[in-house]
Design an enzyme around this catalytic site. Structure first.
Site, PDB file in Angstrom:
ATOM      1  N   ARG A  80       0.838  -1.205   0.000  1.00 57.49           N
ATOM      2  CA  ARG A  80       0.000   0.000   0.000  1.00 57.49           C
ATOM      3  C   ARG A  80       0.868   1.250   0.000  1.00 57.49           C
ATOM      4  O   ARG A  80       2.068   1.208   0.263  1.00 57.49           O
ATOM      5  CB  ARG A  80      -0.913   0.024   1.231  1.00 57.49           C
ATOM      6  CG  ARG A  80      -0.172   0.144   2.547  1.00 57.49           C
ATOM      7  CD  ARG A  80      -1.051   0.602   3.688  1.00 57.49           C
ATOM      8  NE  ARG A  80      -0.386   0.498   4.973  1.00 57.49           N
ATOM      9  CZ  ARG A  80       0.497   1.347   5.449  1.00 57.49           C
ATOM     10  NH1 ARG A  80       0.873   2.379   4.716  1.00 57.49           N
ATOM     11  NH2 ARG A  80       1.045   1.176   6.633  1.00 57.49           N
ATOM     12  N   GLY A  81       0.231   2.397  -0.263  1.00 54.80           N
ATOM     13  CA  GLY A  81       0.911   3.660  -0.098  1.00 54.80           C
ATOM     14  C   GLY A  81       0.926   4.068   1.366  1.00 54.80           C
ATOM     15  O   GLY A  81       0.312   3.430   2.214  1.00 54.80           O
ATOM     16  N   ILE A 148      -5.726   5.917   6.142  1.00 55.71           N
ATOM     17  CA  ILE A 148      -6.130   5.322   4.874  1.00 55.71           C
ATOM     18  C   ILE A 148      -4.888   5.067   4.027  1.00 55.71           C
ATOM     19  O   ILE A 148      -4.019   5.927   3.899  1.00 55.71           O
ATOM     20  CB  ILE A 148      -7.105   6.258   4.110  1.00 55.71           C
ATOM     21  CG1 ILE A 148      -8.405   6.408   4.895  1.00 55.71           C
ATOM     22  CG2 ILE A 148      -7.379   5.733   2.701  1.00 55.71           C
ATOM     23  CD1 ILE A 148      -9.357   7.443   4.339  1.00 55.71           C
ATOM     24  N   GLY A 149      -4.814   3.870   3.465  1.00 50.97           N
ATOM     25  CA  GLY A 149      -3.732   3.519   2.545  1.00 50.97           C
ATOM     26  C   GLY A 149      -4.246   2.462   1.588  1.00 50.97           C
ATOM     27  O   GLY A 149      -4.901   1.505   2.015  1.00 50.97           O
ATOM     28  N   CYS A 178       1.955   7.393  10.341  1.00 56.59           N
ATOM     29  CA  CYS A 178       1.788   7.940   8.987  1.00 56.59           C
ATOM     30  C   CYS A 178       2.848   8.984   8.647  1.00 56.59           C
ATOM     31  O   CYS A 178       2.692   9.747   7.691  1.00 56.59           O
ATOM     32  CB  CYS A 178       0.385   8.521   8.802  1.00 56.59           C
ATOM     33  SG  CYS A 178      -0.941   7.324   9.135  1.00 56.59           S
TER      34      CYS A 178
END
Length: 219
Positions: A80-81, A148-149, A178
């Protein structure tokens, strides 16, 4: 491309409870590949909790991890990012496996939709959450409530969002969550002391259906 109008109008929801990270990760990859191979299938949403685990996005910097050289933490570097984050029981994690060909082929739109799910959820409790320009996630009183990712392959999504509902936040002290050094992490329980995770889970399902304009079908 043959897109079934029935399948594309529903999202099947799985609620397995607390699941080890590796098992959920493998499940996501399987569902994503299946949807890539057979795009007329219904989309999926996994809603679950994890036993304590740290995850780092594919480009995460080790400078945001405060672990000693010898540690016993479970940690995964994933596709994921985003930077490092923490999962544990009491945090509600959502993994949407969606074919964005049926929505909008726009990752910024998709990220904002995931944020909107959390914002509308918090509004049910009379809480006004906010986005912060340039940052992904949802904030409440300057505390990050949801991270969120995502990862998207051929416009099919995996990974997703994590909402701090009533979880122990001390695990975040081992990282710079994050990669954001000047903002705290918070939970809904700080604002709604009697919050019930099972209730929140059902509310997320309902709000998700509203935001994405889909019928939510329980598996």
């Amino acid at each position: 491309m043959d897109l079934s109008p029935v399948a594309t109008r529903e999202i099947i929801v799985y609620q397995p409870g607390i699941m080890p990270y590796q098992k959920a990760w493998d499940w996501q990859k399987q569902l994503q590949q299946s949807l890539i191979n057979t795009p007329q299938q219904s989309d999926r949403l996994l809603l679950l909790q994890h036993s304590p685990v740290y995850t780092l996005g594919q480009g995460s910097s080790d400078e945001f991890v405060k672990f000693p050289a010898q540690h016993s933490y479970e940690i995964h570097r994933i596709e994921r990012g985003g930077e490092v984050t923490y999962h544990c029981p009491g945090q509600l994690v959502g993994y949407p496996i969606l074919n964005l060909h049926h929505y909008q082929q726009d990752l910024h739109w998709y990220l904002r939709q995931l944020e909107e799910v959390v914002i509308q959820l918090l509004a049910l409790y009379g809480l006004t959450a906010a986005r912060i320009p340039g940052l992904t996630g949802v904030w409440l009183a300057n505390k990050k409530i949801a991270a969120i990712g995502i990862k998207v392959s051929r416009w099919v999504t995996m990974h997703g969002f994590a909402i701090n509902v009533c979880n122990d936040l001390t695990g975040f002290q081992q990282i710079v969550p994050c990669g954001i050094v000047d903002r705290q992490v918070g939970s809904i329980q700080e604002f709604v002391p009697d919050i019930d995770l099972a209730t929140v889970q059902q509310q997320v399902i309902e709000v998700f259906g509203t935001v994405f304009d889909r019928q939510m079908v329980l598996a």
